[in-house]
Design an enzyme around this catalytic site. Sequence first.
Site, PDB file in Angstrom:
ATOM      1  N   GLY A  62      -4.666  -4.362  -4.094  1.00 39.60           N
ATOM      2  CA  GLY A  62      -5.569  -3.078  -3.885  1.00 39.60           C
ATOM      3  C   GLY A  62      -4.722  -2.083  -4.152  1.00 39.60           C
ATOM      4  N   HIS A  63      -4.811  -2.007  -5.516  1.00 40.01           N
ATOM      5  CA  HIS A  63      -3.861  -0.274  -6.536  1.00 40.01           C
ATOM      6  C   HIS A  63      -5.121   0.603  -6.506  1.00 40.01           C
ATOM      7  CE1 HIS A  63      -0.807  -3.688  -7.160  1.00 40.01           C
ATOM      8  NE2 HIS A  63      -0.782  -3.900  -5.587  1.00 40.01           N
ATOM      9  N   LYS A 112       1.795   1.976  -5.326  1.00 36.63           N
ATOM     10  CA  LYS A 112       1.988   1.693  -6.721  1.00 36.63           C
ATOM     11  C   LYS A 112       1.517   1.720  -7.089  1.00 36.63           C
ATOM     12  CE  LYS A 112       2.536  -2.474  -4.673  1.00 36.63           C
ATOM     13  NZ  LYS A 112       2.093  -2.026  -3.121  1.00 36.63           N
ATOM     14  N   GLN A 139       1.867  -6.254  -3.163  1.00 39.14           N
ATOM     15  CA  GLN A 139       2.189  -6.268  -1.682  1.00 39.14           C
ATOM     16  C   GLN A 139       3.556  -5.181  -1.556  1.00 39.14           C
ATOM     17  OE1 GLN A 139       1.239  -9.426  -3.710  1.00 39.14           O
ATOM     18  NE2 GLN A 139      -0.767  -8.680  -3.178  1.00 39.14           N
ATOM     19  N   ASP A 183       0.725  -0.890   0.130  1.00 38.70           N
ATOM     20  CA  ASP A 183      -0.051  -0.181   0.155  1.00 38.70           C
ATOM     21  C   ASP A 183       0.376   1.368  -0.056  1.00 38.70           C
ATOM     22  OD1 ASP A 183      -2.085  -1.482   0.240  1.00 38.70           O
ATOM     23  OD2 ASP A 183      -1.811  -1.447   2.389  1.00 38.70           O
TER      24      ASP A 183
HETATM   25  P1  GDP Z   1      -0.562   0.348  -3.306  1.00 43.53           P
HETATM   26  O1  GDP Z   1      -1.982  -0.810  -3.028  1.00 43.53           O
HETATM   27  O2  GDP Z   1       0.871   0.193  -3.321  1.00 43.53           O
HETATM   28  O3  GDP Z   1      -0.855   0.747  -4.971  1.00 43.53           O
HETATM   29  O4  GDP Z   1      -1.688   1.577  -2.992  1.00 43.53           O
HETATM   30  P2  GDP Z   1      -3.007   1.625  -1.836  1.00 43.53           P
HETATM   31  O5  GDP Z   1      -4.306   2.038  -3.253  1.00 43.53           O
HETATM   32  O6  GDP Z   1      -3.825   0.534  -1.489  1.00 43.53           O
HETATM   33  O7  GDP Z   1      -2.765   2.710  -0.773  1.00 43.53           O
HETATM   34  C1  GDP Z   1      -2.547   3.966  -1.295  1.00 43.53           C
HETATM   35  C2  GDP Z   1      -2.869   4.918  -0.984  1.00 43.53           C
HETATM   36  O8  GDP Z   1      -2.849   6.264  -1.230  1.00 43.53           O
HETATM   37  C3  GDP Z   1      -4.279   5.077  -2.233  1.00 43.53           C
HETATM   38  O9  GDP Z   1      -5.751   5.976  -1.655  1.00 43.53           O
HETATM   39  C4  GDP Z   1      -3.671   5.989  -3.340  1.00 43.53           C
HETATM   40  O10 GDP Z   1      -4.577   6.694  -3.941  1.00 43.53           O
HETATM   41  C5  GDP Z   1      -3.201   7.266  -2.381  1.00 43.53           C
HETATM   42  N1  GDP Z   1      -2.243   7.656  -2.608  1.00 43.53           N
HETATM   43  C6  GDP Z   1      -0.893   7.400  -3.463  1.00 43.53           C
HETATM   44  N2  GDP Z   1      -0.547   8.640  -3.360  1.00 43.53           N
HETATM   45  C7  GDP Z   1      -0.735   9.875  -2.143  1.00 43.53           C
HETATM   46  C8  GDP Z   1      -0.052  10.679  -2.175  1.00 43.53           C
HETATM   47  O11 GDP Z   1       0.964  11.290  -2.528  1.00 43.53           O
HETATM   48  N3  GDP Z   1      -1.329  11.488  -1.647  1.00 43.53           N
HETATM   49  C9  GDP Z   1      -2.195  10.775  -0.887  1.00 43.53           C
HETATM   50  N4  GDP Z   1      -3.204  11.965   0.099  1.00 43.53           N
HETATM   51  N5  GDP Z   1      -2.627   9.705  -0.771  1.00 43.53           N
HETATM   52  C10 GDP Z   1      -2.074   9.198  -2.454  1.00 43.53           C
HETATM   53  P1  IMO Z   2      -0.956  -4.315  -2.199  1.00 41.52           P
HETATM   54  O1  IMO Z   2      -0.482  -4.839  -3.476  1.00 41.52           O
HETATM   55  C1  IMO Z   2      -0.982  -4.104   2.083  1.00 41.52           C
HETATM   56  C2  IMO Z   2      -1.264  -9.007   3.785  1.00 41.52           C
HETATM   57  C3  IMO Z   2      -2.452  -9.032   4.634  1.00 41.52           C
HETATM   58  C4  IMO Z   2      -1.683  -9.827   5.886  1.00 41.52           C
HETATM   59  C5  IMO Z   2      -0.782 -10.199   4.507  1.00 41.52           C
HETATM   60  C6  IMO Z   2      -0.695 -12.018   3.889  1.00 41.52           C
HETATM   61  O2  IMO Z   2      -2.375  -2.903  -2.197  1.00 41.52           O
HETATM   62  O3  IMO Z   2      -0.276  -3.323  -1.604  1.00 41.52           O
HETATM   63  P2  IMO Z   2      -2.828 -12.785   1.927  1.00 41.52           P
HETATM   64  O4  IMO Z   2      -3.722 -12.477   1.568  1.00 41.52           O
HETATM   65  O5  IMO Z   2      -0.883 -12.024   0.923  1.00 41.52           O
HETATM   66  O6  IMO Z   2      -2.359 -14.352   2.459  1.00 41.52           O
HETATM   67  O7  IMO Z   2      -1.987 -11.768   3.668  1.00 41.52           O
HETATM   68  O8  IMO Z   2      -0.374  -9.549   3.306  1.00 41.52           O
HETATM   69  N1  IMO Z   2      -1.539  -7.959   2.472  1.00 41.52           N
HETATM   70  C7  IMO Z   2      -1.210  -7.033   2.164  1.00 41.52           C
HETATM   71  N2  IMO Z   2      -0.737  -5.676   2.902  1.00 41.52           N
HETATM   72  N3  IMO Z   2      -0.840  -4.669   0.686  1.00 41.52           N
HETATM   73  C8  IMO Z   2      -1.102  -6.182  -0.685  1.00 41.52           C
HETATM   74  O9  IMO Z   2      -0.784  -5.002  -1.694  1.00 41.52           O
HETATM   75  C9  IMO Z   2      -1.640  -6.992   0.458  1.00 41.52           C
HETATM   76  N4  IMO Z   2      -1.055  -8.526  -0.101  1.00 41.52           N
HETATM   77  C10 IMO Z   2      -1.532  -8.842   1.564  1.00 41.52           C
HETATM   78  O10 IMO Z   2      -3.043  -7.661   5.004  1.00 41.52           O
HETATM   79  O11 IMO Z   2      -0.934  -9.582   6.376  1.00 41.52           O
HETATM   80 MG    MG Z   3      -2.841  -1.274  -1.592  1.00 41.77          MG
END
Ligand code: GDP
Ligand code: IMO
Ligand code: MG
Length: 423
Positions: A40-41, A16, A224, A13
């Site tokens: 979840g991206h 990415k 991840q 998270d």
């Molecule tokens: P990922 O799994 O690495 O793709 O990240 P996620 O989407 O799960 O979580 C990142 C969160 O940060 C999302 O809600 C993005 O929209 C948000 N985000 C990414 N870059 C920025 C930033 O520079 N500022 C803010 N406020 N939100 C950001």
């Molecule tokens: P993105 O790509 C954050 C975490 C789960 C748990 C561990 C194992 O959005 O960054 P699993 O279901 O993979 O067996 O769970 O990994 N986890 C993540 N945490 N971002 C993710 O993906 C994750 N995918 C799995 O919360 O701790």
């Molecule tokens: Mg994510």
Amino acid sequence: MANVILVGAQWGDEGKGKIIDVLTEQADIVVRTQGGNNAGHTVFVGPTKYVLHLIPSGILRPGTVCVIGNGVVLDPAGLVAEIDGLARLGVEVTPASLVISETAHVVFPWHRELDGQREVRKGNQKIGTTKRGIGPTYGDKAARVGLRVTDFVNASRFPARFAERLAENNEILRALGAQPIDHDSVLAEYTRCADRLRPFVTNTVVMLHEATRRGANVLFEGAQGTFLDIDHGTYPYVTSSNTTSGGACTGSGVPPNRMDRVVGVMKAYTTRVGEGPLPTEDAEISDLLHGMGREFGATTGRMRRCGWFDAVATRHAAMVNGIDELAVTNVDGLDSVRSIRVCSSYRFEGQTLRHVPSDAEVLARCEPVFEDFPGWETPTDGIRRWEDLPVNCRHYLLSIAQMTGARLSIVSVGPARDQTMFL
Ligand code: GDP
Ligand code: IMO
Ligand code: MG
């Protein structure tokens, strides 16, 4: 752009999805190489929010070809739902824009059920998985009893293989006191999904080889993060794939000598969702970020645990991934903090540690040693040029990059495409 591997440098998270979307402007192909719909991206295009789970975030740029590589575990119903969800938002996913590897492994309902059952049995030792069946599916792959996409879309072969796997797994589920999985309804559902997905399936190894030979720019989208890696993470509190840069090669069939650079994405602070050690976890920054409505999981909606930036961890990530360049996101999350803490080493039983210890129990007992940086206490989300960032902000960002040991190249101050600066 050449061939770029993008990885999460923390616990997932990191933002990415947003950085992939920005970099996809220069990419011809975007490839997912590991993980499944546990990811979840989040990507914003204008006011529209997209959350991608299995489909590479590159899908939002017309003309880009997206690949689900052999290292991914694929939940067919999840993928069909994702394709339909994107169509409702106006994004058509076709065999011209998405291709699926024949050798990716398939997730079945027994994998999800076993994932949940194992978590219950672990009690307070649970991992906090996403319950998407990721661990059991990779387990079957390693045990050589998994079904691959090529089996799944082969209408004459699939029913018998399905029945055989179902029988064994139902024995296990019954022994655990869980409900067995119904044969007919699940077979019918998987057959429907196979009919939908068959046109997308191809030999992606050959396709990627030919594309790179023609000079295509390929972006490898990590899911991840480094500390969720099955080998390099905080085992057993990890996911079941190689989330580090090597996974991009094994999960796609593109060899290491075709890769040009590695970009590590990290937040300006630290978050983790699920159980396991997080040395810099801190109530003050958690309350601040949650109070702003931030840091809730994109896949499960769970509240993410938050802490200060951990430079011991990101230095370790730079080492195991070979990170050349850093993208730092969510800088705006620290806009109101007066004094910002950064962990520069750990203390464990009177000793100073400069690397992340391999044993998660040791890591859980490490005390962070902090350095304090003066905050900038001014909004950055409207700033578009590096030179215009407050001097304390630039100092902070250059310091965390230096402590990590890689070059700062991208700074993000908001979720939107234009809230991005290149150095
Ligand atoms: P990922 O799994 O690495 O793709 O990240 P996620 O989407 O799960 O979580 C990142 C969160 O940060 C999302 O809600 C993005 O929209 C948000 N985000 C990414 N870059 C920025 C930033 O520079 N500022 C803010 N406020 N939100 C950001
Ligand atoms: P993105 O790509 C954050 C975490 C789960 C748990 C561990 C194992 O959005 O960054 P699993 O279901 O993979 O067996 O769970 O990994 N986890 C993540 N945490 N971002 C993710 O993906 C994750 N995918 C799995 O919360 O701790
Ligand atoms: Mg994510």
